[in-house]
Design an enzyme around this catalytic site. Structure first.
Site, PDB file in Angstrom:
ATOM      1  N   GLY A 246      20.155  39.287  -6.712  1.00  0.00           N
ATOM      2  CA  GLY A 246      20.849  40.108  -7.319  1.00  0.00           C
ATOM      3  C   GLY A 246      21.536  41.238  -5.899  1.00  0.00           C
ATOM      4  O   GLY A 246      21.201  40.653  -4.664  1.00  0.00           O
ATOM      5  N   CYS A 247      21.477  42.421  -6.423  1.00  0.00           N
ATOM      6  CA  CYS A 247      21.703  43.714  -4.905  1.00  0.00           C
ATOM      7  C   CYS A 247      20.320  42.796  -4.346  1.00  0.00           C
ATOM      8  O   CYS A 247      19.373  43.356  -4.666  1.00  0.00           O
ATOM      9  CB  CYS A 247      22.028  44.758  -5.191  1.00  0.00           C
ATOM     10  SG  CYS A 247      22.138  46.092  -4.338  1.00  0.00           S
ATOM     11  N   PHE A 248      20.768  43.015  -2.823  1.00  0.00           N
ATOM     12  CA  PHE A 248      19.511  42.951  -1.818  1.00  0.00           C
ATOM     13  C   PHE A 248      19.113  44.074  -1.749  1.00  0.00           C
ATOM     14  O   PHE A 248      17.404  43.978  -1.394  1.00  0.00           O
ATOM     15  CB  PHE A 248      19.863  41.873  -0.264  1.00  0.00           C
ATOM     16  CG  PHE A 248      20.788  42.582   0.494  1.00  0.00           C
ATOM     17  CD1 PHE A 248      21.469  43.660   0.677  1.00  0.00           C
ATOM     18  CD2 PHE A 248      22.293  41.837   1.012  1.00  0.00           C
ATOM     19  CE1 PHE A 248      22.401  44.290   0.926  1.00  0.00           C
ATOM     20  CE2 PHE A 248      23.564  42.390   1.846  1.00  0.00           C
ATOM     21  CZ  PHE A 248      23.556  43.424   1.590  1.00  0.00           C
TER      22      PHE A 248
END
Length: 179
Positions: free
Chosen positions: A19-21
């Protein structure tokens, strides 16, 4: 490499997308034995992609983190367990409100040993029905890694009061580390 009490310590690498880093980086940088976590892009076709290009979904890259770790303190297996349990590996190309192939669940292995360990743990999780839905996590060799822009690095640590951090990352950290 670094020296620790005159003993040479060789750092190892791991690369995960979940997902979002920003969220993934915030989890892994809190683990003992993790020396560095950097946000970047991997798995796509374009060289040196920008954040906007990756977000367009046309590069094939995933948002990933690259972890440097001391395997005498934390093992790759421990990192994999954190990976599997810190996100939902059953949702294809999505984590929470983040949607697109750039947010896919992926393990980019650096060696055959890492590949085998990732596949073994995935099979164990499936066999023990840890998740209600099938695991869709991609397990692929690391072919490329491009560092994300500087403003993405250490994002939560530097921006913990930003709305996304308060609404998404902080609750995720609290939930994961309360287990």
């Amino acid at each position: 490499m670094s020296l620790d009490d005159e003993t040479e310590v060789i750092l190892q690498e791991a690369t995960f997308g979940a997902g979002c880093f920003w969220c993934v980086e915030a989890v892994f940088e809190r683990l003992d034995g993790v020396v560095d976590v950097s946000s970047g892009y991997s798995g796509g076709n374009s060289e040196n992609p920008t954040y906007d290009e990756v977000c367009s979904g046309t590069t094939g890259h995933a948002e990933v983190i690259r972890i440097l770790f001391n395997s005498e303190i934390i093992t790759y297996e421990d990192l994999l367990k954190t990976f599997w349990l810190s996100h939902d590996p059953t949702t294809l190309n999505r984590q929470g409100g983040d949607v697109g192939s750039q947010y896919r669940s992926v393990i980019f292995h650096h060696s055959d040993e890492q590949k085998l360990m990732a596949k073994k743990i995935k099979l164990d999780l499936e066999k023990n029905e840890i998740f209600k839905e099938p695991i869709v996590t991609e397990i692929s060799p690391l072919i490329n890694y491009y560092s994300a822009e500087n403003y993405h690095q250490n994002y939560y640590r530097l921006n913990s009061t930003a709305p996304y951090c308060v609404a998404v990352i902080k609750p995720k950290l609290e939930k994961f580390f309360s287990k």
